[in-house]
Write a protein that holds these residues in place. Structure first.
Motif, short mmCIF file in Angstrom:
data_model
loop_
_atom_site.label_atom_id
_atom_site.label_comp_id
_atom_site.label_asym_id
_atom_site.label_seq_id
_atom_site.Cartn_x
_atom_site.Cartn_y
_atom_site.Cartn_z
N ASP A 5 6.40 5.36 -1.14
CA ASP A 5 5.54 6.27 -1.84
C ASP A 5 4.53 5.61 -2.90
O ASP A 5 3.33 5.83 -3.06
N ASP A 6 5.13 4.55 -3.59
CA ASP A 6 4.34 3.96 -4.58
C ASP A 6 3.90 2.52 -4.30
O ASP A 6 3.28 1.91 -5.01
N GLY A 7 4.12 2.25 -2.98
CA GLY A 7 3.60 0.81 -2.42
C GLY A 7 4.47 -0.45 -3.02
O GLY A 7 4.12 -1.34 -2.70
N LEU A 8 5.73 -0.07 -3.82
CA LEU A 8 6.27 -1.15 -4.51
C LEU A 8 7.82 -1.41 -4.03
O LEU A 8 8.45 -1.91 -4.66
N ASP A 9 8.10 -0.87 -2.89
CA ASP A 9 9.51 -0.78 -2.37
C ASP A 9 9.93 -2.43 -2.10
O ASP A 9 10.79 -2.75 -2.29
N ALA A 10 8.79 -2.98 -1.35
CA ALA A 10 9.00 -4.37 -0.97
C ALA A 10 9.10 -5.29 -2.33
O ALA A 10 9.70 -6.17 -2.09
N VAL A 11 8.25 -5.00 -3.07
CA VAL A 11 8.24 -5.88 -4.26
C VAL A 11 9.67 -5.72 -5.02
O VAL A 11 10.11 -6.60 -5.57
N ARG A 12 10.44 -4.45 -5.27
CA ARG A 12 11.27 -4.49 -5.69
C ARG A 12 12.47 -5.28 -4.98
O ARG A 12 13.42 -5.95 -5.60
N SER A 13 12.40 -5.32 -3.57
CA SER A 13 13.41 -6.00 -3.12
C SER A 13 12.89 -7.50 -3.14
O SER A 13 14.09 -8.15 -3.14
N LEU A 14 11.89 -7.79 -3.47
CA LEU A 14 11.26 -9.29 -3.27
C LEU A 14 11.89 -9.76 -4.63
O LEU A 14 12.41 -10.89 -4.92
N ILE A 58 0.88 -1.22 0.15
CA ILE A 58 0.00 0.10 -0.03
C ILE A 58 0.91 1.12 0.06
O ILE A 58 1.63 1.34 0.74
N PRO A 59 0.73 2.37 -1.06
CA PRO A 59 1.31 3.28 -0.77
C PRO A 59 1.05 4.19 0.64
O PRO A 59 -0.13 4.24 0.89
N LEU A 60 2.03 4.98 0.87
CA LEU A 60 1.86 5.67 2.03
C LEU A 60 0.91 6.86 2.04
O LEU A 60 0.14 7.25 2.77
N GLU A 61 0.79 7.03 0.79
CA GLU A 61 -0.25 8.40 0.66
C GLU A 61 -1.88 7.97 0.64
O GLU A 61 -2.65 8.73 0.65
N ALA A 62 -1.91 6.38 0.59
CA ALA A 62 -3.16 5.95 0.57
C ALA A 62 -3.71 5.62 1.95
O ALA A 62 -4.71 4.87 2.14
N HIS A 93 -0.41 -7.82 -5.10
CA HIS A 93 -0.18 -6.46 -5.44
C HIS A 93 -1.66 -5.84 -5.05
O HIS A 93 -2.76 -6.67 -5.02
N ALA A 94 -1.38 -4.71 -5.08
CA ALA A 94 -3.05 -4.17 -4.95
C ALA A 94 -3.76 -3.70 -6.51
O ALA A 94 -2.91 -4.09 -7.38
N ASP A 95 -5.10 -3.74 -6.42
CA ASP A 95 -5.63 -3.84 -7.66
C ASP A 95 -5.20 -2.85 -8.59
O ASP A 95 -5.28 -2.83 -9.88
N GLU A 96 -4.78 -1.58 -7.85
CA GLU A 96 -4.27 -0.27 -8.94
C GLU A 96 -3.01 -0.74 -9.41
O GLU A 96 -2.38 0.13 -10.08
#
Length: 289
Positions: free
Chosen positions: A222-231, A197-201, A249-252
């Motif tokens: 910020d975009d919710g994808l930091d963990a995905v990049r590491s993964l 989840i993005p922090l802004e959400a 991941h999120a539906d967006e």
């Protein structure tokens, strides 16, 4: 919620109507279903056996009233019952651990299928295991697999220990970014339900999750994808050539999440998959040979 007069039994149909109205007024998404589950919990019966119950005694009605009030305050249903169903298993859950969602069962099913295809001694790693839901499902449905799981949060790790006890799963506490270096190049399947989840959400997150699930399991940059990049980077090291990666991941993020995998440059067959409601839900890929 006002119940029956002290000492008097109350017809179950009246209890259902009253409790459902309270939850509906509080904005709970599925009030009738939640009332049924709370009734089964209070009465200690299976859902199918509620049809045999005609009334609630006063102490049971009082217990239900208290649980309905907590649910109306948007405390997660699973915290009230102490358990969450996930595929073919029941998981112990409560404060301090992310409550597994039905949508994640699709990702777990994909992982089960890939592990079954992987031979006689398949190796699978569940990164960010949380309650241990995916790892437990894999151990239950593919008993010949060697299942490994990691969780960073200390409270969630304790819940995972409880849920994975006696399953043979190799559970470790640590960060997904450097987990299981001893398995590098040997794993058939890596699966994960990471924070996304993005922090802004923040404001858009349902109160049940925002106010009760650990934030470490929810938010990821910020975009919710930091963990995905590491993964993606860690999975590339863990997997054998041709091994499979799958993550939620999120539906967006139906385009942005697969784009992370593509940008890494080490993957083939990158695909995104919908959930049962048709919303983008999880990404899969194979490590290029």
């Amino acid at each position: 919620m006002t119940g029956p007069t002290t000492g008097a039994a109350e017809p179950l149909a009246a209890v259902r109507r009253r409790a459902s109205a309270v939850l509906a007024a509080a904005g709970v998404a599925s009030p009738e279903r939640d009332v049924e589950l709370l009734l089964a919990h209070v009465l200690d019966v299976r859902l199918g056996n509620l049809a045999l119950v005609r009334s609630l005694e006063a102490p049971q009605a009082a217990e239900l009233d208290a649980l309905v009030a907590r649910r109306a305050a948007r405390e997660p249903l699973q915290h009230l019952t102490g358990s969450a169903a996930f595929r073919h298993v029941e998981l112990a859950v409560g404060p301090g651990v992310f409550v597994p969602r039905p949508e994640t069962e699709l990702l777990a099913g994909w992982a089960v299928d890939r592990v079954r295809e992987a031979g006689e001694q398949p190796v699978v790693v569940d990164l960010c295991t949380g309650s241990g839901a995916i790892a437990r499902a894999l151990a239950d449905e593919v008993p010949h697999a060697r299942v490994h799981a990691v969780e960073l949060d200390p409270d969630a790790f304790t819940w995972a220990q409880r849920n994975l006890a006696g399953t043979g799963v190799d559970l470790r506490q640590g960060d997904l970014a450097d987990a299981f270096v001893d398995l590098d190049g040997t794993v058939d399947v890596v699966v994960s339900n990471p924070p996304y989840i993005p922090l802004e959400a923040w404001e858009s997150v349902a109160p049940e999750a925002r106010d009760h699930d650990p934030h470490l399991a929810l938010f990821s940059g910020d975009d919710g994808l930091d963990a995905v990049r590491s993964l993606v980077g860690r999975a590339a090291a863990l997997l054998r050539p041709g091994g499979h990666l799958g993550f939620e991941h999120a539906d967006e993020q139906g385009e942005s999440a697969p784009a992370v995998v593509v940008a890494d440059g080490r993957w083939s067959d990158v695909r995104d998959h919908p959930d049962l409601a048709g919303r983008a839900r999880y990404t899969t890929a194979r490590l290029a040979r």
